[in-house]
Motif scaffolding. Structure first.
Motif, PDB file in Angstrom:
ATOM      1  N   GLN A  28     -55.614  53.095 -96.506  1.00 13.64           N
ATOM      2  CA  GLN A  28     -54.535  54.000 -96.107  1.00 13.64           C
ATOM      3  C   GLN A  28     -53.197  53.266 -96.037  1.00 13.64           C
ATOM      4  OE1 GLN A  28     -55.157  56.014 -92.382  1.00 13.64           O
ATOM      5  NE2 GLN A  28     -53.322  57.282 -92.588  1.00 13.64           N
ATOM      6  N   GLU A  29     -53.209  52.038 -95.512  1.00 10.12           N
ATOM      7  CA  GLU A  29     -51.977  51.249 -95.451  1.00 10.12           C
ATOM      8  C   GLU A  29     -51.488  50.898 -96.852  1.00 10.12           C
ATOM      9  OE1 GLU A  29     -52.326  48.770 -91.263  1.00 10.12           O
ATOM     10  OE2 GLU A  29     -53.619  48.203 -92.943  1.00 10.12           O
ATOM     11  N   ILE A  30     -52.406  50.555 -97.740  1.00 14.70           N
ATOM     12  CA  ILE A  30     -52.019  50.261 -99.124  1.00 14.70           C
ATOM     13  C   ILE A  30     -51.316  51.467 -99.733  1.00 14.70           C
ATOM     14  CG2 ILE A  30     -52.876  49.767-101.452  1.00 14.70           C
ATOM     15  CD1 ILE A  30     -55.176  48.218-100.103  1.00 14.70           C
ATOM     16  N   GLU A  31     -51.877  52.646 -99.517  1.00  8.18           N
ATOM     17  CA  GLU A  31     -51.285  53.872-100.056  1.00  8.18           C
ATOM     18  C   GLU A  31     -49.890  54.107 -99.483  1.00  8.18           C
ATOM     19  OE1 GLU A  31     -52.268  58.690-100.347  1.00  8.18           O
ATOM     20  OE2 GLU A  31     -53.697  57.319 -99.396  1.00  8.18           O
ATOM     21  N   THR A  32     -49.738  53.925 -98.179  1.00 10.42           N
ATOM     22  CA  THR A  32     -48.453  54.158 -97.519  1.00 10.42           C
ATOM     23  C   THR A  32     -47.379  53.214 -98.039  1.00 10.42           C
ATOM     24  OG1 THR A  32     -49.480  54.961 -95.483  1.00 10.42           O
ATOM     25  CG2 THR A  32     -47.246  54.081 -95.293  1.00 10.42           C
ATOM     26  N   TYR A  33     -47.712  51.927 -98.106  1.00  9.73           N
ATOM     27  CA  TYR A  33     -46.702  50.947 -98.511  1.00  9.73           C
ATOM     28  C   TYR A  33     -46.452  50.969-100.011  1.00  9.73           C
ATOM     29  CZ  TYR A  33     -47.237  49.285 -93.731  1.00  9.73           C
ATOM     30  OH  TYR A  33     -47.272  49.203 -92.358  1.00  9.73           O
ATOM     31  N   THR A  34     -47.456  51.361-100.784  1.00  7.54           N
ATOM     32  CA  THR A  34     -47.255  51.508-102.223  1.00  7.54           C
ATOM     33  C   THR A  34     -46.271  52.638-102.511  1.00  7.54           C
ATOM     34  OG1 THR A  34     -49.453  50.647-102.776  1.00  7.54           O
ATOM     35  CG2 THR A  34     -48.376  52.029-104.425  1.00  7.54           C
ATOM     36  N   LYS A  35     -46.455  53.744-101.834  1.00  7.07           N
ATOM     37  CA  LYS A  35     -45.554  54.886-102.017  1.00  7.07           C
ATOM     38  C   LYS A  35     -44.122  54.506-101.646  1.00  7.07           C
ATOM     39  CE  LYS A  35     -44.927  59.734-100.651  1.00  7.07           C
ATOM     40  NZ  LYS A  35     -45.476  60.854 -99.835  1.00  7.07           N
ATOM     41  N   ALA A  36     -43.959  53.812-100.532  1.00  6.33           N
ATOM     42  CA  ALA A  36     -42.627  53.389-100.094  1.00  6.33           C
ATOM     43  C   ALA A  36     -42.023  52.392-101.084  1.00  6.33           C
ATOM     44  CB  ALA A  36     -42.716  52.773 -98.705  1.00  6.33           C
ATOM     45  N   SER A  37     -42.848  51.501-101.613  1.00  3.49           N
ATOM     46  CA  SER A  37     -42.363  50.475-102.547  1.00  3.49           C
ATOM     47  C   SER A  37     -41.962  51.086-103.875  1.00  3.49           C
ATOM     48  CB  SER A  37     -43.445  49.415-102.756  1.00  3.49           C
ATOM     49  OG  SER A  37     -43.736  48.749-101.539  1.00  3.49           O
ATOM     50  N   GLU A  38     -42.760  52.013-104.374  1.00  2.00           N
ATOM     51  CA  GLU A  38     -42.447  52.664-105.647  1.00  2.00           C
ATOM     52  C   GLU A  38     -41.119  53.410-105.571  1.00  2.00           C
ATOM     53  OE1 GLU A  38     -46.914  53.441-107.493  1.00  2.00           O
ATOM     54  OE2 GLU A  38     -46.005  54.957-106.194  1.00  2.00           O
ATOM     55  N   ALA A  39     -40.870  54.051-104.443  1.00  2.92           N
ATOM     56  CA  ALA A  39     -39.603  54.771-104.273  1.00  2.92           C
ATOM     57  C   ALA A  39     -38.427  53.799-104.289  1.00  2.92           C
ATOM     58  CB  ALA A  39     -39.618  55.560-102.956  1.00  2.92           C
ATOM     59  N   LEU A  40     -38.603  52.650-103.665  1.00  2.00           N
ATOM     60  CA  LEU A  40     -37.531  51.663-103.622  1.00  2.00           C
ATOM     61  C   LEU A  40     -37.315  51.014-104.989  1.00  2.00           C
ATOM     62  CD1 LEU A  40     -35.413  50.138-102.084  1.00  2.00           C
ATOM     63  CD2 LEU A  40     -37.191  48.604-101.208  1.00  2.00           C
ATOM     64  N   VAL A  41     -38.392  50.763-105.722  1.00  2.00           N
ATOM     65  CA  VAL A  41     -38.257  50.196-107.069  1.00  2.00           C
ATOM     66  C   VAL A  41     -37.457  51.136-107.963  1.00  2.00           C
ATOM     67  CG1 VAL A  41     -39.505  49.572-109.175  1.00  2.00           C
ATOM     68  CG2 VAL A  41     -40.326  48.761-106.956  1.00  2.00           C
TER      69      VAL A  41
END
Length: 295
Positions: A28-41
């Motif tokens: 769940q944490e991987i999913e949360t931080y991946t989503k946030a990271s993709e938006a920032l990229v």
């Protein structure tokens, strides 16, 4: 009596120069931080974030971002990112992350200082970093190198936290506590050889959710493939008692310019970490520290 601080990770870094914690993040944490990271990229590739690492340069200062071909994004805690920064506040101040840092540095949580939180990503064209130690220039003499390696080896803790498959980091185990061999010196000083194979090197394979902490003066470099998606959070924490030794390496990234505006939103750990870094910023206010490395 205060609880004793474990030292498992400290001992592994002392021996090898790095320690790997598998499955540090939950799915769940991987999913949360991946989503946030993709938006920032996407935000950065669209040219909306100036603080990026461009493929034509290895070390700071980097030019203002005007090109989507970037290999890193700086300032994930920067207040100008607004809500995009919130998930990274949570991660950086997470109790389980700070517990590992306390183990590595052998200090209580109250002795930790905020430093940096950035992101390493796949560029649009292949890109490689030279062999280097983060705070020791390659041209120093063996005597200077030996002296510098002994200075405050636990003044800070640096990490990579992978959100995707990541085999970019290449390091020489044990090189954090000895001067370079003749081969290593040749391949770090000669500009034409700084990407060559070094005897004993290992490629660090990280899977989503894996975390590596490493001594930033281990001999290391990185190879970035444009074809392999990379989302790796890259940051550090400091030991307040030895903060002066970290000042150049941390403040060269411009954090002093925005730190006073950082809103920690009642996050007690982040508030404490910010206050400690503010102390370092004030101590070096008006001092031109220069840059740790050139290139």
């Amino acid at each position: 009596m205060p609880a004793a601080i474990s030292q498992k990770y400290h001992d592994e870094i002392e021996r090898d120069g790095f320690t790997i914690i598998r499955n540090f993040l939950s799915p769940q944490e991987i999913e949360t931080y991946t989503k946030a990271s993709e938006a920032l990229v996407q935000y950065a590739r669209d040219g909306k974030w100036a603080h990026c690492r461009t493929t034509n340069k290895q070390f700071p200062p980097w030019p203002k971002n005007t090109n989507p071909d970037i290999w890193g994004i700086s300032g994930l805690l920067h207040p100008d990112l607004g809500d995009m920064s919130t998930p990274f506040h949570t991660l950086y101040a997470d109790e389980k992350m700070l517990a590992i840092v306390c183990d590595i540095l052998q200090v209580d949580k109250s002795q930790l200082s905020m430093e940096l939180l950035n992101m390493l990503i796949n560029p649009l064209t292949d890109f490689e970093l030279d062999w280097h130690r983060d705070t020791i220039k390659p041209e120093v003499s063996p005597e200077e190198e030996a002296e510098d390696l002994l200075k405050f080896p636990y003044a800070g803790a640096q990490f990579n936290l992978a959100l995707t498959e990541d085999s970019c980091l290449i390091a020489v185990p044990g090189s954090h506590k000895r001067v370079r061999t003749e081969e290593e010196r040749e391949k770090t000083v000669d500009p034409s050889r700084r990407k060559e194979f070094i005897s004993g090197q290992v490629v660090v394979d990280l899977h989503p959710g894996d975390l590596i902490f490493y001594n930033n003066n281990i001999l290391h470099r990185a190879a970035y493939s444009s074809k392999n998606k990379r989302l790796t959070l890259h940051g550090s924490y400091g030991n307040v008692e030895q903060g002066k030794s970290r000042a150049k390496g941390i403040l060269q990234h411009g954090v002093a310019e925005w730190l006073p505006r950082l809103n920690t939103d009642g996050n007690e750990n982040l508030t404490m970490l910010k206050e400690k870094l503010m102390g370092l910023v004030k101590e070096f206010e008006g001092v031109d520290l220069g840059y740790a490395l050139d290139g």
